[in-house]
Design an enzyme around this catalytic site. Structure first.
Site, mmCIF file in Angstrom:
data_model
loop_
_atom_site.group_PDB
_atom_site.id
_atom_site.type_symbol
_atom_site.label_atom_id
_atom_site.label_comp_id
_atom_site.label_asym_id
_atom_site.label_seq_id
_atom_site.Cartn_x
_atom_site.Cartn_y
_atom_site.Cartn_z
ATOM 1 N N GLU A 160 125.522 73.478 16.623
ATOM 2 C CA GLU A 160 126.687 74.346 16.675
ATOM 3 C C GLU A 160 126.421 75.522 15.758
ATOM 4 O OE1 GLU A 160 129.156 76.457 15.651
ATOM 5 O OE2 GLU A 160 130.399 74.935 14.675
ATOM 6 N N GLU A 169 124.793 84.164 14.988
ATOM 7 C CA GLU A 169 124.119 83.262 14.045
ATOM 8 C C GLU A 169 122.704 82.914 14.497
ATOM 9 O OE1 GLU A 169 126.362 79.862 12.900
ATOM 10 O OE2 GLU A 169 128.107 81.026 12.264
#
Length: 706
Positions: A160, A169
């Site tokens: 995640e 990210e």
């Protein structure tokens, strides 16, 4: 080699002094005592706590992992955090322990590069008796090697590493390296797929965050921060900005149905760059100001488990989506994932109902961008000119606000009437003040310190000089900054006018009292200030009110059981605020209240204490009685600092001001409150005591009920 947890391991943490802007690297040892004061605030400003309090997210991942990990295999968890997904995978395999013990295939590898989080993960694993079932490696995933760090490629990837935009990210390069080097061919993955969606909107309140040029033109005050022909010199970056769009849904006009943009498959190697064109039919007349976007996460390969970050007003048009109730996440407020806003260039694009719009979309490894076909194409500003400065959307809105500009200009004009040829120093990174002073007082000498902007500030002032009718002969930016200015820096003249907004470039997310750096800077300049120096602002007033903030409180309360795993050991380190033990205090949070989910004022505003900028910085304290005027549940207090620019002009940064951040002090337990005469309430008022430590810049807040 992976992290072994040895006492010799150490890390460096960057520590910022808010009152000076200086930072230093401090060493944090691996074997520090878990409750040392120096360790407690390490991760307090991260979003880990909010993410772990997202029960919809946690449940969706647990369901998908239980469905995917059905026998002994090698599971790799990238960006493992506290190890929640790793523990879910280990538990999913636990029914096949006999197989796991007879072969080496049944195992979980948790990869986490951030050492403070690795230390925390080990504590969580120990608390849940899983330290022997999950192997922790303190490395970036692209540093892992099969045969060195892990014995074989993994059969299942759980991960995640998603932000509000999805890609920020490093999802794409992480997946690319994993598929090339760490995963078996055709691996199973949780999540399975992510799809990005968008919607065209008109919104004046959003447009104020983008269009300084036109908002400034309406002000008609003669100060040009973005002059005609140089309107790109001061702007926001061309990127998506994460926002809670539900908070302004009444101020948004929808101009299209939601549309699908990109699919990202986790189970196969993604491409680094793609382009697509989406043909959209306008559903209303209006002006397209922005694209609001979000993503839908499909966690299992069969398409039965979803999580969505969409705004509450949307309904997905895709046949693969059944109903709003199918998508956890859509109805619960969380701060780790928001919607994103992409602003159009120029004045936006006018459209008519049923008109077809061609939207170009592209993605790199880390971002998604859009381009609407329009005859008013924006010139390429991808490269950064020396004079070009990028500000936050909120700062752009402040500089374009006619009321704010008018107040600042009136204060400056009044001050300049008292001096014939003043020496003025702008101590912070304000771009408005040096331009305004140089424009209004042609005989003045203005020194801009620009502690954050530095050389860029000098190039900017040069670029807008002619449009603002001032000469650079009387305006300078100090290229080198010593700890303390001397008369040599001011050409042997005392400073007659010392001003600041206050605003420090790159410090938009700090707590309000951390802008008291202005007070520190003013104190350092004390030896070169004239006897009758005018200081603006002359005073700061700390104010507060009590508020109902259920969404924010829920997202920051202590963790206990998360899908069957004890997380109570993380609360202190992650900065938990609610449900704390009696002897612990949570940190103050920096938030724009309008983006905190459901909220309501329960008291009038009270003034707690004043910061006298006419005197050198000093510690101070204050007390105020907050009387509740509304019945309800109080979750905490909101604090902010209003600036007195002179004896009669006050500029507020309170919760009704959308472009400022306030401080939130959440209560350990919500309290039923009400005005006198109310029934079934716990208290009618509370006393707030606050003390400011000028040596550290910290504000200590205590409260008692009555």
């Amino acid at each position: 080699m992976g992290s072994s947890g040895s006492a010799a391991q150490r890390m460096f943490q960057l520590k910022l002094d808010p009152l000076t802007g200086n930072s230093e690297w401090v060493v944090i040892e691996e074997n520090e005592a878990p409750q040392e004061e120096s360790q407690k605030p390490l991760l307090a400003t991260t979003s880990y706590l909010d993410m772990l309090n997202d029960s919809c997210r946690n449940r969706a991942f647990r369901q998908a992992i239980d469905k995917t990990v059905t026998n002994a295999c090698h599971v790799l968890d990238i960006g493992a955090g506290t190890g929640l997904l790793s523990m879910m995978a280990a538990r999913a395999m636990s029914h096949d322990d006999s197989s796991t013990s007879s072969c080496s295939k049944g195992r979980v590898t948790a990869c986490e590069s951030y050492l403070p989080m690795v230390k925390l993960m080990r504590k969580v694993l120990r608390a849940n008796g899983l330290e022997k079932k999950v192997r922790v490696i303190n490395k970036r995933s692209d540093e892992l090697e099969v045969g060195v760090d892990i014995s074989s490629r993994a059969d299942v990837l759980v991960s995640e590493i998603l932000d509000s935009e999805l890609l920020g990210e490093g999802l794409i390069p992480t997946l690319q390296h994993a598929h090339d080097n760490l995963l078996v061919e055709n691996p199973q993955t949780v999540p399975y797929r992510a799809t990005t969606y968008g919607q065209l909107v008109e919104s004046t309140c959003l447009w104020k965050l983008r269009d300084l040029f036109n908002n400034e033109a309406k002000a008609l005050d003669g100060v040009y921060l973005v002059p005609s022909g140089a309107d790109t010199v001061l702007q926001i970056k061309e990127q998506q900005f994460a926002m809670h769009c539900d908070a302004i849904k009444e101020e948004i006009k929808l101009l299209s149905e939601p549309f699908k943009v990109f699919d990202f498959e986790f189970w196969k190697r993604p491409e680094s760059y793609r382009e697509t064109k989406v043909h959209i039919k306008a559903t209303n007349d209006g002006t397209i100001h922005a694209v609001v976007s979000w993503w839908l996460l499909q966690l299992d390969n069969e398409g039965t488990i979803f999580y969505c970050t969409g705004p509450r007003w949307i309904c997905h048009p895709s046949s693969e989506t059944k109903s709003k109730s199918s998508f956890p996440g859509m109805d619960n407020w969380c701060d780790h994932w928001k919607q994103c806003v992409w602003f159009l260039p120029e004045k936006g694009l006018s459209v008519h109902k049923d008109q077809e719009i061609c939207l170009g979309a592209s993605h790199t490894e880390t971002s998604i961008s859009y381009k609407v076909t329009t005859p008013l194409e924006k010139k390429d500003v991808g490269h950064c000119e020396p004079a070009q400065i990028f500000l936050s959307p909120e700062r752009i809105a402040i500089y374009g606000d006619s009321n704010w500009r008018c107040a600042m200009l009136n204060v400056i004009k009044n001050a300049l009437q008292q001096e014939v040829s003043p020496m003025c120093v702008v101590v912070d990174d304000s771009l408005f003040l040096p331009v305004a002073v140089a424009n209004l007082a042609k005989s003045s000498h203005v020194i801009a310190l620009f502690p954050g902007l530095r050389e860029k500030g000098a190039h900017y002032l040069q670029a807008v000089a002619s449009a603002n009718f001032y000469s650079m002969d009387h305006l300078e930016v100090l290229r080198t900054r010593n700890q303390q200015l001397t008369m040599l820096d001011t050409h042997q003249r005392k400073v007659d006018l010392l001003v600041g907004e206050p605003f420090y470039y790159g410090s938009e997310n700090v707590l309000p009292w951390q802008n008291l750096r202005f007070w520190k800077e003013r104190t350092m300049l004390d030896p070169i200030l004239s006897k009758n120096v005018l200081i603006m602002p002359c005073k700061g007033i700390l104010r507060a009110c009590a508020m109902y903030l259920p969404d924010l409180w829920r997202s920051r309360c202590c963790l206990q059981d998360i899908e069957g795993f004890d997380h109570s050991v993380v609360n202190s380190t992650l900065g938990a605020c609610g449900d704390l033990p009696a002897d612990e205090e949570g940190p103050c949070l920096s938030f724009s209240i309008w983006q905190c989910g459901e909220s309501k004022r329960l008291s009038d505003t009270v003034s707690i204490m004043e910061f006298d900028f006419l005197k050198p910085i000093s510690s101070c304290s204050g007390t105020a009685q907050v009387v509740f005027t509304e019945s309800g549940i109080c979750h905490g207090f909101v604090l902010w600092i209003d600036s007195m620019m002179d004896c009669s002009t006050e500029l507020s940064t309170g919760p009704d001001k959308r472009y400022w951040k306030q401080a939130v002090k959440l209560l350990k337990k919500p309290v039923a409150v009400g005005s006198r005469g109310s029934t079934l309430v716990d208290c009618y008022s509370t006393e707030i005591k606050v003390s400011f430590d000028h040596s550290s810049g910290d504000l200590d807040i205590k409260y008692t009920y009555s």
